[in-house]
Design a protein around this motif. Sequence first.
Motif, PDB file in Angstrom:
ATOM      1  N   MET A  75       0.821  -1.222   0.000  1.00  9.37           N
ATOM      2  CA  MET A  75       0.000   0.000   0.000  1.00  9.37           C
ATOM      3  C   MET A  75       0.851   1.267   0.000  1.00  9.37           C
ATOM      4  SD  MET A  75      -3.205  -1.102   0.286  1.00  9.37           S
ATOM      5  CE  MET A  75      -2.835  -2.489  -0.743  1.00  9.37           C
ATOM      6  N   LEU A  76       2.108   1.146   0.428  1.00 11.81           N
ATOM      7  CA  LEU A  76       2.966   2.338   0.542  1.00 11.81           C
ATOM      8  C   LEU A  76       3.985   2.360  -0.582  1.00 11.81           C
ATOM      9  CD1 LEU A  76       3.611   2.325   4.419  1.00 11.81           C
ATOM     10  CD2 LEU A  76       1.834   3.559   3.148  1.00 11.81           C
ATOM     11  N   PHE A  77       4.442   3.580  -0.905  1.00 12.57           N
ATOM     12  CA  PHE A  77       5.455   3.759  -1.958  1.00 12.57           C
ATOM     13  C   PHE A  77       6.833   3.920  -1.321  1.00 12.57           C
ATOM     14  CE2 PHE A  77       7.426   5.282  -5.799  1.00 12.57           C
ATOM     15  CZ  PHE A  77       8.350   6.225  -5.363  1.00 12.57           C
ATOM     16  N   VAL A  78       7.810   3.190  -1.827  1.00 10.57           N
ATOM     17  CA  VAL A  78       9.215   3.420  -1.464  1.00 10.57           C
ATOM     18  C   VAL A  78       9.981   3.551  -2.774  1.00 10.57           C
ATOM     19  CG1 VAL A  78      11.290   2.498  -0.339  1.00 10.57           C
ATOM     20  CG2 VAL A  78       9.040   2.131   0.704  1.00 10.57           C
ATOM     21  N   SER A  79      10.749   4.622  -2.896  1.00  8.02           N
ATOM     22  CA  SER A  79      11.473   4.860  -4.141  1.00  8.02           C
ATOM     23  C   SER A  79      12.462   3.738  -4.430  1.00  8.02           C
ATOM     24  CB  SER A  79      12.237   6.190  -4.058  1.00  8.02           C
ATOM     25  OG  SER A  79      13.119   6.311  -5.156  1.00  8.02           O
ATOM     26  N   ALA A 162       0.759  -0.302  14.855  1.00 12.61           N
ATOM     27  CA  ALA A 162      -0.087  -1.483  15.083  1.00 12.61           C
ATOM     28  C   ALA A 162      -0.875  -1.822  13.827  1.00 12.61           C
ATOM     29  CB  ALA A 162      -1.058  -1.207  16.239  1.00 12.61           C
ATOM     30  N   LEU A 163      -1.239  -3.098  13.745  1.00 13.38           N
ATOM     31  CA  LEU A 163      -2.174  -3.535  12.699  1.00 13.38           C
ATOM     32  C   LEU A 163      -3.524  -3.725  13.370  1.00 13.38           C
ATOM     33  CD1 LEU A 163      -0.108  -6.230  10.773  1.00 13.38           C
ATOM     34  CD2 LEU A 163      -0.900  -4.028   9.869  1.00 13.38           C
ATOM     35  N   GLY A 164      -4.530  -3.046  12.839  1.00 14.29           N
ATOM     36  CA  GLY A 164      -5.863  -3.194  13.416  1.00 14.29           C
ATOM     37  C   GLY A 164      -6.483  -4.522  13.004  1.00 14.29           C
ATOM     38  N   PRO A 165      -7.618  -4.870  13.635  1.00 16.97           N
ATOM     39  CA  PRO A 165      -8.247  -6.169  13.355  1.00 16.97           C
ATOM     40  C   PRO A 165      -8.630  -6.336  11.880  1.00 16.97           C
ATOM     41  CG  PRO A 165      -9.653  -4.784  14.756  1.00 16.97           C
ATOM     42  CD  PRO A 165      -8.340  -4.090  14.649  1.00 16.97           C
ATOM     43  N   GLY A 166      -8.860  -5.203  11.201  1.00 20.05           N
ATOM     44  CA  GLY A 166      -9.229  -5.335   9.787  1.00 20.05           C
ATOM     45  C   GLY A 166      -8.045  -5.108   8.857  1.00 20.05           C
ATOM     46  N   GLY A 167      -6.825  -5.137   9.440  1.00 18.78           N
ATOM     47  CA  GLY A 167      -5.628  -4.918   8.607  1.00 18.78           C
ATOM     48  C   GLY A 167      -5.284  -3.445   8.462  1.00 18.78           C
ATOM     49  N   VAL A 259      -8.499   5.522   3.247  1.00 18.74           N
ATOM     50  CA  VAL A 259      -9.202   6.457   4.141  1.00 18.74           C
ATOM     51  C   VAL A 259      -8.298   6.743   5.331  1.00 18.74           C
ATOM     52  CG1 VAL A 259     -11.258   6.925   5.521  1.00 18.74           C
ATOM     53  CG2 VAL A 259     -11.450   5.527   3.441  1.00 18.74           C
ATOM     54  N   LEU A 260      -7.969   8.027   5.497  1.00 21.80           N
ATOM     55  CA  LEU A 260      -7.135   8.456   6.627  1.00 21.80           C
ATOM     56  C   LEU A 260      -8.063   8.975   7.713  1.00 21.80           C
ATOM     57  CD1 LEU A 260      -5.402   9.024   3.924  1.00 21.80           C
ATOM     58  CD2 LEU A 260      -4.065  10.550   5.349  1.00 21.80           C
ATOM     59  N   HIS A 261      -7.863   8.470   8.930  1.00 18.21           N
ATOM     60  CA  HIS A 261      -8.544   9.019  10.111  1.00 18.21           C
ATOM     61  C   HIS A 261      -7.448   9.628  10.964  1.00 18.21           C
ATOM     62  CE1 HIS A 261     -12.181   6.268   9.723  1.00 18.21           C
ATOM     63  NE2 HIS A 261     -11.323   5.749   8.871  1.00 18.21           N
ATOM     64  N   LYS A 262      -7.537  10.932  11.267  1.00 18.33           N
ATOM     65  CA  LYS A 262      -6.448  11.541  12.054  1.00 18.33           C
ATOM     66  C   LYS A 262      -7.029  12.174  13.322  1.00 18.33           C
ATOM     67  CE  LYS A 262      -6.542  15.682   9.100  1.00 18.33           C
ATOM     68  NZ  LYS A 262      -6.944  16.668  10.102  1.00 18.33           N
ATOM     69  N   ASP A 263      -6.176  12.226  14.351  1.00 15.42           N
ATOM     70  CA  ASP A 263      -6.620  12.798  15.634  1.00 15.42           C
ATOM     71  C   ASP A 263      -5.432  13.537  16.247  1.00 15.42           C
ATOM     72  OD1 ASP A 263      -8.209  13.198  17.933  1.00 15.42           O
ATOM     73  OD2 ASP A 263      -7.184  11.543  18.931  1.00 15.42           O
ATOM     74  N   GLY A 264      -5.670  14.792  16.623  1.00 13.41           N
ATOM     75  CA  GLY A 264      -4.573  15.594  17.170  1.00 13.41           C
ATOM     76  C   GLY A 264      -3.711  16.204  16.091  1.00 13.41           C
ATOM     77  N   ILE A 318      -4.997   4.351   8.951  1.00 16.26           N
ATOM     78  CA  ILE A 318      -5.219   4.306   7.499  1.00 16.26           C
ATOM     79  C   ILE A 318      -5.860   2.962   7.152  1.00 16.26           C
ATOM     80  CG2 ILE A 318      -4.205   4.719   5.231  1.00 16.26           C
ATOM     81  CD1 ILE A 318      -1.618   5.581   6.632  1.00 16.26           C
ATOM     82  N   SER A 319      -6.956   3.023   6.413  1.00 14.15           N
ATOM     83  CA  SER A 319      -7.537   1.775   5.911  1.00 14.15           C
ATOM     84  C   SER A 319      -7.579   1.846   4.387  1.00 14.15           C
ATOM     85  CB  SER A 319      -8.950   1.577   6.479  1.00 14.15           C
ATOM     86  OG  SER A 319      -9.705   2.748   6.301  1.00 14.15           O
ATOM     87  N   ALA A 320      -7.575   0.695   3.778  1.00 13.49           N
ATOM     88  CA  ALA A 320      -7.658   0.621   2.306  1.00 13.49           C
ATOM     89  C   ALA A 320      -8.911  -0.181   1.990  1.00 13.49           C
ATOM     90  CB  ALA A 320      -6.417  -0.062   1.732  1.00 13.49           C
TER      91      ALA A 320
END
Length: 338
Positions: A75-79, A162-167, A259-264, A318-320
């Motif tokens: 899911m992430l980009f690394v050059s 952490a990895l959430g229960p839904g990945g 989908v990004l969920h941010k807090d603070g 972050i969820s995909a």
Amino acid sequence: MRRWYTDAHFVLPLSPLPVPSSPSAMAEQKPLMEVCKGINGLDKVVLRDARGSSAEVYLFGGQVMSWRNYHREEMLFVSSKAIFKPPKAIRGGIPICFPQFSSHGSLEQHGFARNKLWTIDTDPPPLPSNSLIKAFVDLILKPTEDDLKHWPHSYEFRLRVALGPGGDLMLTSRIRNTNVDGKPFTFTFAYHTYFSVSDISEVRVEGLETLDYFDNLKEKERFTEQGDAITFESEVDKVYLSAPTKIAIIDHEKKRTFVLHKDGLPDAVVWNPWDRKAKAIPDLGDDEYKRMLCVEAAAIEKPITLKPGEEWKGRLEISAVASSYCSGQLDPQKVLQG
Ligand code: TA6
């Protein structure tokens, strides 16, 4: 050398698991958390959940470098030109920008947290525990005597990945002022997340419409976003102010929405270097701008000040999700309101 943590803190495989029927099945049952060697022998922590999603965090920089879904898709980009050689920050994944976003004064661009070696925190103060979260690691960064010469403040920066229960991928930063001289300190912060996308011209960002932003391509002048979504036809480098807690990145070609969920983290940076800037970045492939997009949960407009003993917390989840947006079935607003 492979170290598997077995004490209570680093829970090994999910339990109860079916008892492996054979040595090969046992071999396949990998630990939830494992410390091993990554690129160029740099130490990394691998997190896995029972359904197959995973994440990798390098101790250098405290940097998430990989996050794969159940189908093992990255899911992430690394050059491809990233330099895994300290102290140069690695181009990709989720660099941590602390104690400053951008460059001003004597500190390096985006601060020093991404250029330092973090350690595993085996005795972190408790976080509200979510019993469904089994695969996680706590890292910690504290200044050395030499660091204090460059930024004269004592702090403890704890990062839980952490990895959430839904990945889902979950990052929690806790920064505490541990100055003994009574001095407060002020910082700005960003999770400088590089998302992997199929083709930047097929991507739109929802959730930032009508917001004010600083445009880094126009002397950081302040503007108001006019579009009904952000699409990409040229270099973009904007700091959106007081952004909503949820932001969606829709990849039409991959039919995938991050989908990004941010807090603070009130602000959100959107960056794509496009062709000319990409060619000027030595550790980025000339055409790689087409396959990456940075959307960064951040605290920039209003720097954070902590008195000694005070702690700040900034969370990003972050969820995909599969999105058939192009068929009109996915209403981005529903994704953001869900
Ligand atoms: O987040 C956007 C940005 O501030 C851009 O201006 C560009 O400099 C990018 O960060 C990359 O910065 P880096 O120091 O990692 O090369």
